[in-house]
Design a protein around this motif. Sequence first.
Motif, short mmCIF file in Angstrom:
data_model
loop_
_atom_site.label_atom_id
_atom_site.label_comp_id
_atom_site.label_asym_id
_atom_site.label_seq_id
_atom_site.Cartn_x
_atom_site.Cartn_y
_atom_site.Cartn_z
N GLU A 1 -113.76 -67.10 -8.42
CA GLU A 1 -113.44 -68.38 -9.87
C GLU A 1 -113.99 -69.87 -9.86
O GLU A 1 -114.75 -69.68 -11.50
N PHE B 1 -116.69 -70.08 -13.12
CA PHE B 1 -116.60 -71.40 -13.62
C PHE B 1 -117.31 -72.32 -14.06
O PHE B 1 -118.26 -72.83 -15.61
N LYS B 2 -117.87 -72.44 -12.85
CA LYS B 2 -118.98 -73.38 -13.10
C LYS B 2 -120.55 -72.97 -13.77
O LYS B 2 -120.57 -73.65 -14.62
N THR C 1 -119.97 -71.35 -16.40
CA THR C 1 -120.13 -71.19 -17.77
C THR C 1 -119.85 -72.90 -18.39
O THR C 1 -121.28 -72.26 -19.30
N ILE C 2 -119.34 -73.16 -17.60
CA ILE C 2 -119.23 -74.78 -17.94
C ILE C 2 -120.83 -74.75 -18.08
O ILE C 2 -121.24 -75.49 -19.14
N THR D 1 -112.46 -74.80 -21.76
CA THR D 1 -113.05 -73.42 -21.24
C THR D 1 -112.17 -74.22 -19.34
O THR D 1 -111.02 -73.55 -18.92
N THR D 2 -112.79 -75.67 -19.43
CA THR D 2 -111.63 -76.36 -18.58
C THR D 2 -110.59 -76.05 -18.27
O THR D 2 -109.64 -76.55 -17.13
N PHE E 1 -109.05 -73.38 -17.54
CA PHE E 1 -109.17 -72.96 -15.96
C PHE E 1 -108.02 -73.47 -14.97
O PHE E 1 -107.70 -73.00 -13.87
N CYS E 2 -107.88 -74.56 -15.88
CA CYS E 2 -107.09 -75.94 -15.12
C CYS E 2 -105.27 -74.78 -14.55
O CYS E 2 -104.97 -75.28 -13.83
N SER F 1 -115.89 -60.38 -16.15
CA SER F 1 -116.67 -61.73 -16.90
C SER F 1 -118.07 -61.65 -16.80
O SER F 1 -118.79 -60.55 -15.56
N TYR G 1 -120.39 -63.19 -15.49
CA TYR G 1 -121.11 -65.04 -13.93
C TYR G 1 -121.77 -63.89 -12.80
O TYR G 1 -122.06 -64.65 -12.43
#
Length: 308
Positions: free
Chosen positions: A2, A6-7, A9-10, A25-26, A29-30, A215, A217
């Motif tokens: 994950e 996430f990284k 995508t950011i 997105t952040t 995710f959090c 995803s 990713y």
Amino acid sequence: HELHGFKRTIDNHYSSFKFSRAIQTTTTFCTDFSAFYCTAVKDRLYCHPHNHPARQSAIKVLKEAVEVITRAIAPIVVFTAEEAASYFLEKEEASSLFLTKPTNYHSSFYSPDIEMRWRAVKAIRRQVLQTIEQARMSEHKTFSSSPQTDVEINVKSRPLFKILKNVGEEQLACVFDVGSVVVHLEGEGKGGGKEKGEGVYEGEFVLEPLQNNISSYSPSSSSPLSGVLSLREIEQREREKERKWVEREWSDEVRELLEKEGEEKEGRGVVVRFMVKRAEGGKCERCWRYICEEKEDVCSRCNSVLEG
């Protein structure tokens, strides 16, 4: 897995100057990270021995998460990110977060097989917690929180049964934040035979399609087709290449489970049945899980930790 996704995508959002999408997105995710992962690992963090591999693994992931999230918010809230980074930057590194290089995650961190397995677990968890919440708010409630419950899961799908067993019933109990979880395969003479009594709540649902919104990713290099095909054609070919790569990474259990999903339209989808009841064990004074034997103050696991 994950964090890797996430990284990526950011990084893509910031590269495209989509700052609002990066913050959205952040935030998402959090929220998910806190509600799911932090709930799943809190037991091992508080109650496992100091050097237990599972505890050390969780600490490692949490440290990585702090760095990734801090770097994700750094372009927006600069001073907050700098202050947070002061707690995890090594002394020999630069004094500023913006003068250090971020951790580069290898493409092997992304695993479509892991994603499919945990999508199934999360779908079951969502239904179980919803039933627990409804039971907790009912007029004749027999428990006041999820740790006071035991969960029994009955599945007809052997691939799904293998996936749940591979995760482990102890780990499922931590993920669901309940006293205990028992998984049965229907048709093997175990589970599903107990009649519903007072304080027992049952649920049944068809597992939602796991292939929705897979995803994006997966590791991919820049396309050599640029300048030859239209942008739409390039994107279509990239998506098709990614889909084939994802499918190659699936294990046999995941393939069988996804094939079973295809029967849902004919009324033979992946059906999951579960039962929630008040935990039979007593409350452990150390881990607060209801798994103690009669007349005991701490569970066997906590007792072994204390004696060690």
